[in-house]
Scaffold this motif. Structure first.
Motif, PDB file in Angstrom:
ATOM      1  N   ASN A 145      61.349  90.225  26.068  1.00 50.10           N
ATOM      2  CA  ASN A 145      60.814  89.023  24.797  1.00 50.10           C
ATOM      3  C   ASN A 145      59.424  89.117  24.920  1.00 50.10           C
ATOM      4  O   ASN A 145      58.933  88.790  26.083  1.00 50.10           O
ATOM      5  N   HIS A 150      57.367  86.995  22.297  1.00 49.13           N
ATOM      6  CA  HIS A 150      57.047  85.715  21.850  1.00 49.13           C
ATOM      7  C   HIS A 150      58.316  85.025  21.357  1.00 49.13           C
ATOM      8  O   HIS A 150      59.562  85.248  21.746  1.00 49.13           O
ATOM      9  N   ASP A 199      59.833  85.204  15.826  1.00 47.40           N
ATOM     10  CA  ASP A 199      59.537  86.508  15.276  1.00 47.40           C
ATOM     11  C   ASP A 199      58.265  86.926  14.777  1.00 47.40           C
ATOM     12  O   ASP A 199      57.736  86.049  13.705  1.00 47.40           O
ATOM     13  N   GLN A 200      57.178  87.567  15.374  1.00 48.92           N
ATOM     14  CA  GLN A 200      56.060  87.822  14.803  1.00 48.92           C
ATOM     15  C   GLN A 200      55.435  89.217  15.572  1.00 48.92           C
ATOM     16  O   GLN A 200      56.016  89.650  16.176  1.00 48.92           O
ATOM     17  N   HIS A 201      54.137  89.422  14.972  1.00 49.04           N
ATOM     18  CA  HIS A 201      53.773  90.849  15.391  1.00 49.04           C
ATOM     19  C   HIS A 201      53.088  90.699  17.107  1.00 49.04           C
ATOM     20  O   HIS A 201      53.108  89.447  17.480  1.00 49.04           O
ATOM     21  N   THR A 202      52.940  91.841  17.592  1.00 49.85           N
ATOM     22  CA  THR A 202      52.319  91.742  18.920  1.00 49.85           C
ATOM     23  C   THR A 202      51.008  92.435  18.428  1.00 49.85           C
ATOM     24  O   THR A 202      50.817  93.229  17.588  1.00 49.85           O
ATOM     25  N   ASN A 206      59.696  91.988  18.211  1.00 50.31           N
ATOM     26  CA  ASN A 206      58.300  91.844  17.810  1.00 50.31           C
ATOM     27  C   ASN A 206      57.802  93.115  17.620  1.00 50.31           C
ATOM     28  O   ASN A 206      57.913  94.219  18.555  1.00 50.31           O
ATOM     29  N   GLN A 207      57.196  93.432  16.253  1.00 45.57           N
ATOM     30  CA  GLN A 207      56.599  94.714  15.958  1.00 45.57           C
ATOM     31  C   GLN A 207      55.076  94.856  16.466  1.00 45.57           C
ATOM     32  O   GLN A 207      54.400  93.813  16.089  1.00 45.57           O
TER      33      GLN A 207
END
Length: 279
Positions: A170, A172, A175-178, A241-242
Protein backbone atom coordinates in the motif's frame (compact mmCIF):
# COMPACT_ATOMS: atom_id res chain seq x y z
CA UNK A 1 -2.04 35.42 -1.68
CA UNK A 2 -1.10 36.27 1.87
CA UNK A 3 2.51 35.48 2.73
CA UNK A 4 3.54 32.57 4.94
CA UNK A 5 5.51 34.96 7.11
CA UNK A 6 2.16 35.92 8.66
CA UNK A 7 2.09 32.38 10.11
CA UNK A 8 5.57 32.54 11.63
CA UNK A 9 5.65 32.46 15.42
CA UNK A 10 1.94 31.64 15.76
CA UNK A 11 2.61 28.55 17.86
CA UNK A 12 5.76 29.34 19.81
CA UNK A 13 7.34 26.44 21.73
CA UNK A 14 4.54 24.05 20.70
CA UNK A 15 4.16 20.49 19.51
CA UNK A 16 3.03 20.49 15.87
CA UNK A 17 1.80 17.32 14.19
CA UNK A 18 2.36 16.85 10.46
CA UNK A 19 -0.26 14.48 9.08
CA UNK A 20 0.63 12.67 5.87
CA UNK A 21 -1.32 10.26 3.72
CA UNK A 22 0.90 7.21 4.24
CA UNK A 23 -0.59 3.77 4.78
CA UNK A 24 -0.06 3.83 8.55
CA UNK A 25 -2.68 6.60 8.84
CA UNK A 26 -5.35 4.06 7.84
CA UNK A 27 -4.99 2.30 11.20
CA UNK A 28 -3.85 5.28 13.30
CA UNK A 29 -6.08 6.26 16.25
CA UNK A 30 -7.12 9.67 14.96
CA UNK A 31 -8.56 10.74 18.30
CA UNK A 32 -4.96 11.31 19.41
CA UNK A 33 -4.86 14.28 17.01
CA UNK A 34 -7.95 16.01 18.39
CA UNK A 35 -7.10 19.39 19.86
CA UNK A 36 -3.54 19.27 18.50
CA UNK A 37 -1.90 21.77 16.15
CA UNK A 38 -1.87 19.90 12.83
CA UNK A 39 -0.57 20.47 9.31
CA UNK A 40 -2.04 18.13 6.70
CA UNK A 41 -0.22 17.09 3.55
CA UNK A 42 -2.07 17.02 0.23
CA UNK A 43 -5.21 14.90 0.72
CA UNK A 44 -4.80 14.17 4.43
CA UNK A 45 -8.12 16.04 4.94
CA UNK A 46 -9.90 13.00 3.53
CA UNK A 47 -8.92 11.11 6.68
CA UNK A 48 -8.57 13.88 9.29
CA UNK A 49 -9.47 17.56 8.97
CA UNK A 50 -6.29 19.33 10.03
CA UNK A 51 -5.94 22.94 11.19
CA UNK A 52 -3.49 23.78 8.38
CA UNK A 53 -2.73 22.04 5.08
CA UNK A 54 0.02 22.37 2.50
CA UNK A 55 0.36 21.22 -1.10
CA UNK A 56 2.18 21.95 -4.34
CA UNK A 57 -0.69 20.53 -6.43
CA UNK A 58 -3.81 22.60 -5.66
CA UNK A 59 -5.88 21.14 -8.50
CA UNK A 60 -5.27 17.60 -7.26
CA UNK A 61 -5.44 18.14 -3.51
CA UNK A 62 -7.43 21.17 -2.35
CA UNK A 63 -11.12 20.24 -1.93
CA UNK A 64 -12.32 23.67 -3.07
CA UNK A 65 -10.90 22.84 -6.51
CA UNK A 66 -12.07 19.22 -6.75
CA UNK A 67 -15.41 18.46 -8.40
CA UNK A 68 -17.91 17.00 -5.95
CA UNK A 69 -16.03 18.02 -2.82
CA UNK A 70 -17.34 20.48 -0.25
CA UNK A 71 -15.35 23.51 0.82
CA UNK A 72 -13.57 23.18 4.13
CA UNK A 73 -13.14 26.75 5.34
CA UNK A 74 -11.73 25.62 8.69
CA UNK A 75 -8.55 24.42 6.96
CA UNK A 76 -5.91 27.09 6.36
CA UNK A 77 -4.20 26.18 3.08
CA UNK A 78 -0.59 26.97 2.17
CA UNK A 79 0.42 26.51 -1.46
CA UNK A 80 2.45 28.03 -4.27
CA UNK A 81 0.89 31.01 -6.09
CA UNK A 82 2.38 30.04 -9.46
CA UNK A 83 0.73 26.60 -9.21
CA UNK A 84 -2.61 28.27 -8.52
CA UNK A 85 -2.04 30.44 -11.58
CA UNK A 86 -1.12 27.50 -13.80
CA UNK A 87 -3.78 25.05 -12.65
CA UNK A 88 -6.85 27.06 -11.60
CA UNK A 89 -9.65 29.11 -13.14
CA UNK A 90 -9.92 32.88 -12.60
CA UNK A 91 -12.66 32.37 -9.97
CA UNK A 92 -10.50 29.81 -8.16
CA UNK A 93 -7.52 32.13 -8.29
CA UNK A 94 -9.62 34.90 -6.72
CA UNK A 95 -10.74 32.51 -3.98
CA UNK A 96 -7.15 31.45 -3.28
CA UNK A 97 -5.96 35.04 -3.09
CA UNK A 98 -8.60 35.76 -0.47
CA UNK A 99 -8.22 32.64 1.67
CA UNK A 100 -4.82 30.97 1.17
CA UNK A 101 -1.21 31.63 2.16
CA UNK A 102 1.54 31.42 -0.45
CA UNK A 103 5.15 30.27 -0.40
CA UNK A 104 7.94 29.96 -2.95
CA UNK A 105 10.62 27.32 -3.42
CA UNK A 106 12.71 28.69 -6.29
CA UNK A 107 16.31 28.98 -5.18
CA UNK A 108 18.69 26.83 -7.20
CA UNK A 109 18.94 26.68 -10.96
CA UNK A 110 19.11 23.32 -12.67
CA UNK A 111 22.48 22.93 -14.37
CA UNK A 112 21.20 20.40 -16.88
CA UNK A 113 17.43 20.80 -16.88
CA UNK A 114 17.23 17.02 -16.43
CA UNK A 115 17.39 16.58 -12.65
CA UNK A 116 14.43 14.56 -11.38
CA UNK A 117 13.11 15.47 -8.96
CA UNK A 118 14.02 19.13 -9.38
CA UNK A 119 16.48 20.46 -6.81
CA UNK A 120 15.45 24.10 -7.21
CA UNK A 121 14.01 24.14 -3.68
CA UNK A 122 16.65 21.96 -2.01
CA UNK A 123 18.07 24.87 -0.02
CA UNK A 124 18.93 23.99 3.58
CA UNK A 125 19.74 27.61 4.36
CA UNK A 126 15.98 28.28 4.39
CA UNK A 127 15.59 25.58 7.06
CA UNK A 128 18.47 26.86 9.18
CA UNK A 129 17.43 30.52 8.88
CA UNK A 130 13.73 31.15 8.18
CA UNK A 131 13.10 32.87 4.89
CA UNK A 132 10.10 35.25 4.75
CA UNK A 133 8.77 33.71 1.53
CA UNK A 134 10.49 30.39 0.83
CA UNK A 135 10.36 26.83 2.17
CA UNK A 136 12.63 23.87 1.49
CA UNK A 137 11.14 21.43 -1.01
CA UNK A 138 12.97 18.64 -2.73
CA UNK A 139 11.14 15.33 -2.95
CA UNK A 140 8.16 15.52 -0.59
CA UNK A 141 5.82 18.23 0.66
CA UNK A 142 6.43 16.82 4.16
CA UNK A 143 9.82 18.57 4.02
CA UNK A 144 8.14 21.94 3.40
CA UNK A 145 5.69 21.24 6.22
CA UNK A 146 8.59 20.54 8.61
CA UNK A 147 10.25 23.81 7.60
CA UNK A 148 6.94 25.67 8.07
CA UNK A 149 6.20 24.06 11.44
CA UNK A 150 9.57 25.15 12.78
CA UNK A 151 8.99 28.70 11.50
CA UNK A 152 5.59 28.69 13.20
CA UNK A 153 7.39 28.08 16.48
CA UNK A 154 7.37 24.32 16.92
CA UNK A 155 9.67 22.92 19.59
CA UNK A 156 8.72 19.37 18.67
CA UNK A 157 7.53 18.18 15.24
CA UNK A 158 5.68 14.86 15.23
CA UNK A 159 5.23 13.09 11.89
CA UNK A 160 2.06 10.99 11.54
CA UNK A 161 1.32 9.02 8.39
CA UNK A 162 4.62 10.14 6.86
CA UNK A 163 5.88 6.62 6.18
CA UNK A 164 8.45 7.19 3.43
CA UNK A 165 7.79 3.63 2.37
CA UNK A 166 5.07 1.19 1.39
CA UNK A 167 3.31 -1.08 3.87
CA UNK A 168 1.84 -4.32 2.56
CA UNK A 169 2.22 -2.93 -0.99
CA UNK A 170 0.00 0.00 0.00
CA UNK A 171 1.15 3.54 -0.70
CA UNK A 172 -1.61 5.68 0.83
CA UNK A 173 -4.20 5.56 3.58
CA UNK A 174 -6.99 5.85 0.99
CA UNK A 175 -7.66 5.73 -2.73
CA UNK A 176 -5.65 8.50 -4.37
CA UNK A 177 -2.94 9.05 -6.96
CA UNK A 178 0.77 8.47 -6.57
CA UNK A 179 3.36 10.60 -8.33
CA UNK A 180 6.19 8.22 -9.12
CA UNK A 181 6.06 9.54 -12.71
CA UNK A 182 6.97 6.09 -13.98
CA UNK A 183 9.91 5.61 -11.60
CA UNK A 184 10.22 2.77 -9.09
CA UNK A 185 8.40 3.56 -5.81
CA UNK A 186 11.43 2.31 -3.87
CA UNK A 187 13.62 4.96 -5.51
CA UNK A 188 11.07 7.68 -4.77
CA UNK A 189 10.76 6.59 -1.15
CA UNK A 190 14.52 6.77 -0.68
CA UNK A 191 14.45 10.30 -2.13
CA UNK A 192 11.66 11.20 0.29
CA UNK A 193 13.66 9.80 3.19
CA UNK A 194 16.88 11.58 2.23
CA UNK A 195 15.12 14.93 2.06
CA UNK A 196 13.29 14.44 5.36
CA UNK A 197 16.49 13.29 7.07
CA UNK A 198 18.51 16.31 5.95
CA UNK A 199 15.74 18.69 7.04
CA UNK A 200 15.62 16.90 10.41
CA UNK A 201 19.38 17.40 10.84
CA UNK A 202 19.09 21.12 10.01
CA UNK A 203 16.17 21.59 12.42
CA UNK A 204 18.16 19.93 15.20
CA UNK A 205 20.62 22.80 14.89
CA UNK A 206 17.70 25.13 15.61
CA UNK A 207 16.78 23.13 18.70
CA UNK A 208 13.73 21.57 17.06
CA UNK A 209 13.08 17.85 17.57
CA UNK A 210 11.58 15.70 14.80
CA UNK A 211 10.06 12.32 15.64
CA UNK A 212 7.58 9.99 13.98
CA UNK A 213 4.49 8.39 15.53
CA UNK A 214 2.90 5.23 14.19
CA UNK A 215 0.46 2.63 15.53
CA UNK A 216 2.76 -0.37 15.17
CA UNK A 217 4.19 -2.27 18.14
CA UNK A 218 6.92 -4.15 16.23
CA UNK A 219 9.45 -1.87 14.55
CA UNK A 220 10.63 -4.55 12.11
CA UNK A 221 7.15 -5.91 11.48
CA UNK A 222 5.07 -3.02 10.18
CA UNK A 223 3.57 -5.11 7.35
CA UNK A 224 2.53 -7.86 9.74
CA UNK A 225 1.12 -5.54 12.37
CA UNK A 226 -0.65 -3.42 9.75
CA UNK A 227 -2.48 -6.49 8.47
CA UNK A 228 -3.41 -7.43 12.02
CA UNK A 229 -4.69 -3.92 12.80
CA UNK A 230 -6.72 -3.87 9.58
CA UNK A 231 -8.45 -7.08 10.68
CA UNK A 232 -9.08 -5.65 14.17
CA UNK A 233 -10.43 -2.31 12.93
CA UNK A 234 -12.24 -3.46 9.79
CA UNK A 235 -10.02 -1.51 7.40
CA UNK A 236 -9.05 -2.63 3.90
CA UNK A 237 -5.74 -4.46 3.75
CA UNK A 238 -5.03 -3.21 0.25
CA UNK A 239 -6.07 -0.10 -1.70
CA UNK A 240 -4.78 0.38 -5.22
CA UNK A 241 -3.26 3.75 -6.10
CA UNK A 242 -2.71 4.81 -9.71
CA UNK A 243 0.49 6.55 -10.74
CA UNK A 244 0.36 9.91 -12.51
CA UNK A 245 2.88 9.57 -15.35
CA UNK A 246 4.78 12.20 -17.22
CA UNK A 247 2.84 13.96 -19.98
CA UNK A 248 -0.32 14.79 -18.02
CA UNK A 249 -1.62 18.35 -17.87
CA UNK A 250 -0.26 18.85 -14.36
CA UNK A 251 3.16 17.61 -15.37
CA UNK A 252 3.09 19.97 -18.35
CA UNK A 253 2.24 22.86 -16.03
CA UNK A 254 5.24 22.00 -13.85
CA UNK A 255 7.55 21.71 -16.85
CA UNK A 256 6.33 25.05 -18.19
CA UNK A 257 7.03 26.75 -14.88
CA UNK A 258 10.50 25.25 -14.59
CA UNK A 259 11.32 26.39 -18.12
CA UNK A 260 10.23 29.89 -17.18
CA UNK A 261 12.46 29.76 -14.09
CA UNK A 262 15.46 28.69 -16.20
CA UNK A 263 14.75 31.48 -18.71
CA UNK A 264 14.81 34.07 -15.93
CA UNK A 265 18.06 32.66 -14.53
CA UNK A 266 19.66 32.69 -17.99
CA UNK A 267 18.57 36.27 -18.51
CA UNK A 268 20.05 37.34 -15.18
CA UNK A 269 23.30 35.54 -15.87
CA UNK A 270 23.62 37.23 -19.27
CA UNK A 271 22.96 40.54 -17.59
CA UNK A 272 25.86 39.84 -15.22
CA UNK A 273 28.08 39.10 -18.20
CA UNK A 274 28.72 35.49 -17.23
CA UNK A 275 29.23 32.95 -19.99
CA UNK A 276 26.91 30.24 -18.80
CA UNK A 277 24.20 28.46 -20.67
CA UNK A 278 21.44 26.35 -19.13
CA UNK A 279 20.30 23.49 -21.34
Amino acid sequence: MRSIRELYGRHSNSDIYIVGTGTSLRVFPLELLEGKITIGLNQAWKVFETQYAITMMPRLNIPEFIDGEMRRPDITWITKPSKIGAQCTPDEIAYAEQHFFGFENDGRASLTGLDEPSETGRVLEWVLNPHPEKLYLWTSISQSAMNLAANMGARNIILVGCDNGAIGENHHAHDQHTMWKGESPDIRYMQYYEGVAEVRAALRKRGVNVVTMNPFVKIDGADMDFERLCAETGNAKFIHNQDIPRGTTLMQDNARYLKLTRYIVEKNLRHLGKKFRLR
